[in-house]
Design a protein around this motif. Structure first.
Motif, mmCIF file in Angstrom:
data_model
loop_
_atom_site.group_PDB
_atom_site.id
_atom_site.type_symbol
_atom_site.label_atom_id
_atom_site.label_comp_id
_atom_site.label_asym_id
_atom_site.label_seq_id
_atom_site.Cartn_x
_atom_site.Cartn_y
_atom_site.Cartn_z
ATOM 1 N N GLN A 190 0.962 -1.150 -0.145
ATOM 2 C CA GLN A 190 -0.014 -0.033 -0.043
ATOM 3 C C GLN A 190 0.902 1.386 -0.075
ATOM 4 O OE1 GLN A 190 -2.930 0.208 3.044
ATOM 5 N NE2 GLN A 190 -3.559 2.112 2.441
ATOM 6 N N ILE A 191 0.536 2.101 -1.077
ATOM 7 C CA ILE A 191 1.348 3.433 -0.955
ATOM 8 C C ILE A 191 0.387 4.285 -1.077
ATOM 9 C CG2 ILE A 191 3.122 4.590 -2.507
ATOM 10 C CD1 ILE A 191 3.928 2.053 -3.474
ATOM 11 N N ASP A 192 0.380 5.348 -0.089
ATOM 12 C CA ASP A 192 -0.554 6.514 -0.083
ATOM 13 C C ASP A 192 0.593 7.801 -0.181
ATOM 14 O OD1 ASP A 192 -2.891 5.085 0.011
ATOM 15 O OD2 ASP A 192 -2.419 4.703 2.216
ATOM 16 N N TYR A 193 -0.213 8.854 -0.656
ATOM 17 C CA TYR A 193 0.486 10.194 -0.987
ATOM 18 C C TYR A 193 -0.253 11.262 -0.438
ATOM 19 C CZ TYR A 193 2.907 7.304 -4.555
ATOM 20 O OH TYR A 193 3.685 6.658 -5.371
ATOM 21 N N ASP A 194 0.254 12.351 0.164
ATOM 22 C CA ASP A 194 -0.496 13.490 0.399
ATOM 23 C C ASP A 194 0.660 14.483 -0.176
ATOM 24 O OD1 ASP A 194 1.713 14.233 2.242
ATOM 25 O OD2 ASP A 194 0.310 13.684 4.124
ATOM 26 N N ASP A 195 0.367 15.966 0.425
ATOM 27 C CA ASP A 195 1.137 17.070 0.030
ATOM 28 C C ASP A 195 2.655 16.880 -0.147
ATOM 29 O OD1 ASP A 195 -1.263 18.219 -1.045
ATOM 30 O OD2 ASP A 195 -1.493 19.255 0.671
ATOM 31 N N THR A 196 3.088 16.222 1.199
ATOM 32 C CA THR A 196 4.549 16.437 1.226
ATOM 33 C C THR A 196 4.927 15.021 1.686
ATOM 34 O OG1 THR A 196 3.926 16.978 3.655
ATOM 35 C CG2 THR A 196 4.227 18.713 2.200
ATOM 36 N N CYS A 197 4.423 13.991 1.945
ATOM 37 C CA CYS A 197 4.715 12.536 2.316
ATOM 38 C C CYS A 197 4.394 11.418 1.459
ATOM 39 C CB CYS A 197 4.414 12.387 3.862
ATOM 40 S SG CYS A 197 4.872 13.549 5.046
ATOM 41 N N VAL A 198 5.075 10.280 1.604
ATOM 42 C CA VAL A 198 4.616 9.171 0.870
ATOM 43 C C VAL A 198 4.640 8.156 2.212
ATOM 44 C CG1 VAL A 198 5.273 7.310 -0.654
ATOM 45 C CG2 VAL A 198 5.935 9.702 -1.062
ATOM 46 N N TYR A 199 3.483 7.496 1.969
ATOM 47 C CA TYR A 199 3.496 6.464 3.372
ATOM 48 C C TYR A 199 3.133 5.056 2.671
ATOM 49 C CZ TYR A 199 1.589 10.489 6.053
ATOM 50 O OH TYR A 199 1.846 11.814 6.266
ATOM 51 N N VAL A 200 4.176 4.189 3.202
ATOM 52 C CA VAL A 200 4.012 2.886 2.607
ATOM 53 C C VAL A 200 4.359 1.736 3.582
ATOM 54 C CG1 VAL A 200 6.479 3.162 2.386
ATOM 55 C CG2 VAL A 200 5.510 1.590 0.919
ATOM 56 N N THR A 201 3.526 0.491 3.093
ATOM 57 C CA THR A 201 3.680 -0.381 4.185
ATOM 58 C C THR A 201 4.957 -1.108 4.000
ATOM 59 O OG1 THR A 201 2.607 -1.987 2.718
ATOM 60 C CG2 THR A 201 0.956 -0.897 4.091
ATOM 61 N N ALA A 202 5.314 -1.787 4.989
ATOM 62 C CA ALA A 202 6.657 -2.336 5.398
ATOM 63 C C ALA A 202 6.870 -3.414 4.165
ATOM 64 C CB ALA A 202 6.799 -3.200 6.699
ATOM 65 N N GLY A 203 5.921 -4.376 3.935
ATOM 66 C CA GLY A 203 6.034 -5.258 3.025
ATOM 67 C C GLY A 203 5.954 -4.973 1.481
ATOM 68 N N THR A 204 5.844 -3.532 1.131
ATOM 69 C CA THR A 204 6.129 -3.211 -0.185
ATOM 70 C C THR A 204 7.521 -3.394 -0.755
ATOM 71 O OG1 THR A 204 4.442 -1.432 0.226
ATOM 72 C CG2 THR A 204 5.853 -1.243 -1.872
ATOM 73 N N PRO A 205 7.515 -4.149 -1.705
ATOM 74 C CA PRO A 205 9.031 -4.142 -2.637
ATOM 75 C C PRO A 205 9.681 -2.985 -2.850
ATOM 76 C CG PRO A 205 7.167 -5.727 -3.344
ATOM 77 C CD PRO A 205 6.409 -4.772 -2.610
ATOM 78 N N LEU A 206 10.741 -2.859 -2.585
ATOM 79 C CA LEU A 206 11.602 -1.517 -3.015
ATOM 80 C C LEU A 206 11.309 -1.127 -4.695
ATOM 81 C CD1 LEU A 206 14.778 -1.964 -0.892
ATOM 82 C CD2 LEU A 206 12.908 -0.376 -0.275
ATOM 83 N N ALA A 207 11.577 -2.128 -5.299
ATOM 84 C CA ALA A 207 11.208 -2.028 -6.781
ATOM 85 C C ALA A 207 9.926 -1.226 -7.250
ATOM 86 C CB ALA A 207 11.603 -3.191 -7.717
#
Length: 65
Positions: free
Chosen positions: A19-36
């Motif tokens: 899960q990748i979420d964005y707001d105006d200044t940040c990116v929020y990502v779950t720990a299981g997200t592949p770096l690629a």
């Protein structure tokens, strides 16, 4: 791929939650997200800084550790 429990005493956990979420200044990502995946998604959004993670076979959580 399956783990044979005849030779391994423990638990095998495979996290496929991305899960990748964005707001105006940040990116929020779950720990299981592949770096690629994170590198590709952020590049598609026009963000930079994650290019180094594109070829690394690991997750965000692993990179933090």
């Amino acid at each position: 791929m399956c783990a044979d429990d005849d030779f391994f005493e423990g638990v095998v956990v495979k996290n496929r939650i991305t899960q990748i979420d964005y707001d105006d200044t940040c990116v929020y990502v779950t720990a299981g997200t592949p770096l690629a995946v994170l590198a590709k998604e952020t590049a598609q959004k026009g963000l930079s800084g994650m290019e180094w993670g594109f070829g690394i076979p690991g997750t965000v959580g692993g990179a933090v550790m």
